[in-house]
Design a protein around this motif. Structure first.
Motif, PDB file in Angstrom:
ATOM      1  N   LEU A  42       0.820  -1.219   0.000  1.00 25.41           N
ATOM      2  CA  LEU A  42       0.000   0.000   0.000  1.00 25.41           C
ATOM      3  C   LEU A  42       0.849   1.262   0.000  1.00 25.41           C
ATOM      4  O   LEU A  42       0.398   2.328  -0.418  1.00 25.41           O
ATOM      5  N   ALA A  43       2.111   1.154   0.463  1.00 21.93           N
ATOM      6  CA  ALA A  43       2.921   2.365   0.653  1.00 21.93           C
ATOM      7  C   ALA A  43       3.067   3.222  -0.613  1.00 21.93           C
ATOM      8  O   ALA A  43       2.898   4.450  -0.539  1.00 21.93           O
ATOM      9  N   PRO A  44       3.336   2.641  -1.785  1.00 22.24           N
ATOM     10  CA  PRO A  44       3.458   3.498  -2.975  1.00 22.24           C
ATOM     11  C   PRO A  44       2.159   4.237  -3.297  1.00 22.24           C
ATOM     12  O   PRO A  44       2.189   5.406  -3.695  1.00 22.24           O
ATOM     13  N   PHE A  45       1.027   3.551  -3.094  1.00 22.39           N
ATOM     14  CA  PHE A  45      -0.256   4.232  -3.319  1.00 22.39           C
ATOM     15  C   PHE A  45      -0.400   5.398  -2.341  1.00 22.39           C
ATOM     16  O   PHE A  45      -0.813   6.495  -2.708  1.00 22.39           O
ATOM     17  N   ARG A  65     -13.194  15.835  -9.950  1.00 15.28           N
ATOM     18  CA  ARG A  65     -12.993  14.384 -10.031  1.00 15.28           C
ATOM     19  C   ARG A  65     -11.519  14.083  -9.851  1.00 15.28           C
ATOM     20  O   ARG A  65     -10.678  14.831 -10.351  1.00 15.28           O
ATOM     21  N   ILE A  66     -11.209  12.973  -9.167  1.00 11.27           N
ATOM     22  CA  ILE A  66      -9.830  12.483  -9.205  1.00 11.27           C
ATOM     23  C   ILE A  66      -9.868  11.032  -9.696  1.00 11.27           C
ATOM     24  O   ILE A  66     -10.682  10.228  -9.252  1.00 11.27           O
ATOM     25  N   ASP A  67      -8.979  10.763 -10.652  1.00 14.24           N
ATOM     26  CA  ASP A  67      -8.865   9.426 -11.224  1.00 14.24           C
ATOM     27  C   ASP A  67      -7.592   8.821 -10.649  1.00 14.24           C
ATOM     28  O   ASP A  67      -6.493   9.324 -10.893  1.00 14.24           O
ATOM     29  N   LEU A  68      -7.743   7.770  -9.845  1.00 15.65           N
ATOM     30  CA  LEU A  68      -6.590   7.205  -9.141  1.00 15.65           C
ATOM     31  C   LEU A  68      -5.986   6.003  -9.869  1.00 15.65           C
ATOM     32  O   LEU A  68      -5.157   5.286  -9.319  1.00 15.65           O
ATOM     33  N   GLY A  69      -6.425   5.768 -11.106  1.00 17.06           N
ATOM     34  CA  GLY A  69      -5.810   4.737 -11.930  1.00 17.06           C
ATOM     35  C   GLY A  69      -6.136   3.330 -11.454  1.00 17.06           C
ATOM     36  O   GLY A  69      -7.118   3.098 -10.746  1.00 17.06           O
ATOM     37  N   PHE A 115      -1.033   9.166  -3.453  1.00 19.78           N
ATOM     38  CA  PHE A 115      -2.333   9.804  -3.197  1.00 19.78           C
ATOM     39  C   PHE A 115      -2.195  10.995  -2.247  1.00 19.78           C
ATOM     40  O   PHE A 115      -2.946  11.967  -2.344  1.00 19.78           O
ATOM     41  N   LEU A 116      -1.199  10.938  -1.353  1.00 22.43           N
ATOM     42  CA  LEU A 116      -0.953  12.113  -0.504  1.00 22.43           C
ATOM     43  C   LEU A 116      -0.508  13.287  -1.377  1.00 22.43           C
ATOM     44  O   LEU A 116      -0.917  14.439  -1.170  1.00 22.43           O
ATOM     45  N   LYS A 117       0.305  12.982  -2.383  1.00 23.72           N
ATOM     46  CA  LYS A 117       0.748  14.043  -3.297  1.00 23.72           C
ATOM     47  C   LYS A 117      -0.429  14.582  -4.112  1.00 23.72           C
ATOM     48  O   LYS A 117      -0.500  15.775  -4.411  1.00 23.72           O
ATOM     49  N   VAL A 118      -1.363  13.670  -4.461  1.00 20.11           N
ATOM     50  CA  VAL A 118      -2.546  14.093  -5.216  1.00 20.11           C
ATOM     51  C   VAL A 118      -3.348  15.112  -4.406  1.00 20.11           C
ATOM     52  O   VAL A 118      -3.769  16.161  -4.922  1.00 20.11           O
ATOM     53  N   VAL A 119      -3.531  14.829  -3.121  1.00 13.29           N
ATOM     54  CA  VAL A 119      -4.317  15.736  -2.268  1.00 13.29           C
ATOM     55  C   VAL A 119      -3.661  17.124  -2.239  1.00 13.29           C
ATOM     56  O   VAL A 119      -4.322  18.159  -2.386  1.00 13.29           O
ATOM     57  N   GLU A 120      -2.343  17.093  -2.107  1.00 14.62           N
ATOM     58  CA  GLU A 120      -1.582  18.346  -2.054  1.00 14.62           C
ATOM     59  C   GLU A 120      -1.766  19.119  -3.378  1.00 14.62           C
ATOM     60  O   GLU A 120      -2.011  20.329  -3.367  1.00 14.62           O
ATOM     61  N   MET A 121      -1.698  18.392  -4.478  1.00  9.25           N
ATOM     62  CA  MET A 121      -1.810  19.034  -5.791  1.00  9.25           C
ATOM     63  C   MET A 121      -3.230  19.579  -6.015  1.00  9.25           C
ATOM     64  O   MET A 121      -3.396  20.688  -6.538  1.00  9.25           O
ATOM     65  N   VAL A 122      -4.236  18.832  -5.604  1.00  4.79           N
ATOM     66  CA  VAL A 122      -5.621  19.299  -5.781  1.00  4.79           C
ATOM     67  C   VAL A 122      -5.812  20.612  -5.012  1.00  4.79           C
ATOM     68  O   VAL A 122      -6.394  21.571  -5.524  1.00  4.79           O
ATOM     69  N   ALA A 130      -9.140   0.337  -0.166  1.00  7.29           N
ATOM     70  CA  ALA A 130     -10.260   1.282  -0.098  1.00  7.29           C
ATOM     71  C   ALA A 130     -10.191   2.115   1.185  1.00  7.29           C
ATOM     72  O   ALA A 130     -10.424   3.331   1.166  1.00  7.29           O
ATOM     73  N   ALA A 131      -9.829   1.459   2.291  1.00 10.28           N
ATOM     74  CA  ALA A 131      -9.754   2.183   3.565  1.00 10.28           C
ATOM     75  C   ALA A 131      -8.700   3.284   3.453  1.00 10.28           C
ATOM     76  O   ALA A 131      -8.910   4.420   3.908  1.00 10.28           O
ATOM     77  N   LEU A 132      -7.577   2.952   2.822  1.00 14.43           N
ATOM     78  CA  LEU A 132      -6.499   3.928   2.635  1.00 14.43           C
ATOM     79  C   LEU A 132      -6.999   5.123   1.821  1.00 14.43           C
ATOM     80  O   LEU A 132      -6.777   6.284   2.172  1.00 14.43           O
ATOM     81  N   ILE A 133      -7.690   4.818   0.757  1.00 14.77           N
ATOM     82  CA  ILE A 133      -8.152   5.885  -0.135  1.00 14.77           C
ATOM     83  C   ILE A 133      -9.212   6.739   0.542  1.00 14.77           C
ATOM     84  O   ILE A 133      -9.145   7.973   0.527  1.00 14.77           O
ATOM     85  N   ASN A 134     -10.172   6.070   1.164  1.00 10.01           N
ATOM     86  CA  ASN A 134     -11.219   6.855   1.828  1.00 10.01           C
ATOM     87  C   ASN A 134     -10.602   7.764   2.906  1.00 10.01           C
ATOM     88  O   ASN A 134     -11.039   8.892   3.103  1.00 10.01           O
ATOM     89  N   ARG A 135      -9.570   7.262   3.571  1.00 13.33           N
ATOM     90  CA  ARG A 135      -8.903   8.074   4.602  1.00 13.33           C
ATOM     91  C   ARG A 135      -8.157   9.257   3.964  1.00 13.33           C
ATOM     92  O   ARG A 135      -8.263  10.386   4.427  1.00 13.33           O
ATOM     93  N   ILE A 136      -7.459   9.013   2.864  1.00 12.46           N
ATOM     94  CA  ILE A 136      -6.605  10.074   2.306  1.00 12.46           C
ATOM     95  C   ILE A 136      -7.393  11.095   1.482  1.00 12.46           C
ATOM     96  O   ILE A 136      -7.172  12.294   1.602  1.00 12.46           O
ATOM     97  N   VAL A 137      -8.286  10.623   0.643  1.00 16.42           N
ATOM     98  CA  VAL A 137      -8.939  11.574  -0.278  1.00 16.42           C
ATOM     99  C   VAL A 137     -10.415  11.816   0.062  1.00 16.42           C
ATOM    100  O   VAL A 137     -11.089  12.577  -0.627  1.00 16.42           O
TER     101      VAL A 137
END
Ligand code: LLP
Length: 425
Positions: free
Chosen positions: A206-209, A232-236, A213-220, A257-264
């Motif tokens: 999970l670490a690379p995701f 919309r964010i497309d996480l591939g 995704f943390l970088k995605v949040v920062e960029m958004v 999913a838990a990771l994603i729901n927590r981060i984004v």
């Protein structure tokens, strides 16, 4: 989890005996399980909010019946060519559930996708953005886009299928992303709707995701501050699957999913995914027949009728596929150690070395597991071997969803140059 199991000593796909399909269709053939495809889609989609769009990455297995099975559950499609666009539409995926990825989309492809009215273009360069804007302007429309940004994280997967490092050809470099978004905001044919990221395939941690995704949040956050609409964010795609019995399995989709729901979760965007392998990988097997066995004194070879042109993953990526006999071996059998090879004239045509199998004889059937993704789609006709047929099972029924082409059909693809006609006759 899949629906290929031994029942009364022989391998079944759901309610159909593999040996029965082999008698009917001949070998080799790919066999897919509808229940497994459906299960994987539902397990993946389940933990996410209602409006999440799961765009099945068609490249993994683009058989129209496979796409149609998923489309009926509400899946969208992630496509990378106009060929895949037409397949997705033919399979019943509505345009408003289609996203278009890829570094080299050609003007005609962009134009056709605009005409169809797809949901989103995942743009990978400034040049593509300009081209898309020009075409949209000519047509009097605007193109909904996300920029695929390259977060420069190491997906820790096979080097040949990693995509999220700065040295890869994919995406817009992180440092340029804001400037390219500003350009997108000014272009008349472009409607900025989101952000896209995909870091690689067969990712087993999970670490690379998490880093990406943390970088995605920062960029958004930064893009919104500059006035861009990121709704919309497309996480591939990229979440790995278990290939090898006995190895630690990759994280379960629920953990992902838990990771994603927590981060984004707090970003207030729609989330889009592009899973391919996770949906189709363990929903398919390749069935092959033993042609000969050969003992060279130092090695025992199991020579199959399937070859690297049918399933290229072992030759191309050193990928592992479990190989099991279709007839269930007796408990506690004394294994034979085989190198499992195909008939193609290359040493690379080796599926596995030193595999433990029961003693096999010509005519026996084996199944390569986890062959539903990047199997049939990467097949070719090297050594003038026709493409392998594909069979879809649904409960107690099965259907040949791509027949085996005849050798005549394969030969008929070539045209003899007119000046050779005389000698050819
Ligand atoms: N989205 C994009 C932009 C992609 O490039 C890919 C895969 C996916 C989604 C789907 O990734 P998945 O969920 O399947 O990991 N032929 C190789 C895999 C190549 C993957 C290419 N891109 C193999 O056999 O392992």
């Amino acid at each position: 989890m899949h629906h290929f199991d031994y029942i009364r000593g022989t391998l079944y796909a759901e309610g159909v005996a593999i040996s029965e399909i082999a008698k009917d269709v001949g070998t080799p053939f790919y066999c897919y399980s509808s229940a497994t495809l459906e299960r994987h889609y539902n397990v993946f989609k389940g933990p996410f909010p209602q409006d999440t769009l799961v765009c099945y990455s068609v490249k993994a297995n683009s058989n129209t019946s496979v796409i149609a099975t998923l489309a009926r559950l509400g899946a969208g499609a992630d496509i990378v060519s106009v060929g895949e666009l037409r397949r997705a539409l033919k399979a019943g995926v509505p345009p408003e559930r289609i996203v278009f990825s890829g570094v080299g989309k050609q003007p005609e492809e962009l134009a056709e996708a605009l005409d169809v009215g797809i949901y989103q273009f995942n743009v990978e360069s400034e040049a593509e953005l300009q081209t898309l804007s020009d075409i949209a302007v000519q047509k009097g429309v605007t193109a909904p886009i996300a920029l695929r940004v390259n977060p420069d994280v190491d997906a820790k997967t096979l080097a040949k299928i990693s995509t999220g490092r700065s040295e890869n050809k994919f995406g817009i470099p992180w440092a340029q992303a804001e400037a390219v978004y500003d350009l997108a905001g000014r272009l008349p044919g472009i409607d900025v709707v989101g952000l896209d990221v995909h870091i690689g395939s067969q990712i087993t941690e999970l670490a690379p995701f998490e880093s990406a995704f943390l970088k995605v949040v920062e960029m958004v956050t930064r893009l919104r501050a500059r006035g861009h609409n990121i709704s919309r964010i497309d996480l591939g795609g990229g979440l790995g699957i278990p290939y090898q019995t006995g190895n630690t399995p990759p994280p379960h989709p629920d953990e992902y999913a838990a990771l994603i729901n927590r981060i984004v979760g707090d970003l207030e965007t729609q989330i889009i995914f592009e899973p391919g392998r996770l949906i189709a990988g363990n929903a398919g097997i390749l069935v092959s027949k033993v042609v000969y066995t050969k003992d060279t004194g130092t090695r025992s070879f199991l020579i199959l009728d399937a070859a690297m042109n049918d399933l290229i993953r072992p030759a191309l990526y050193d990928a592992h596929h479990d190989i099991i006999p279709v007839m269930q071996p007796q408990a506690g059998y004394a294994p034979t150690i085989y190198d499992v090879v195909g008939p193609v004239c290359e040493s690379t045509d080796t599926f596995a070395r030193a595999r433990q199998l029961p003693d096999m004889a010509p005519g026996d059937l084996v199944a390569f597991l986890s062959a539903g993704a990047y199997g049939a789609v990467q097949a070719g006709t090297y050594n003038t071997r026709p493409l392998v047929p594909e069979v879809l099972v649904c409960g107690g029924r099965y259907s040949v969803v791509r027949p085996r082409p005849s050798l005549d059909a394969l030969l008929a693809l070539d045209v003899v140059a007119p000046w050779l006609e005389e000698t050819a006759k």
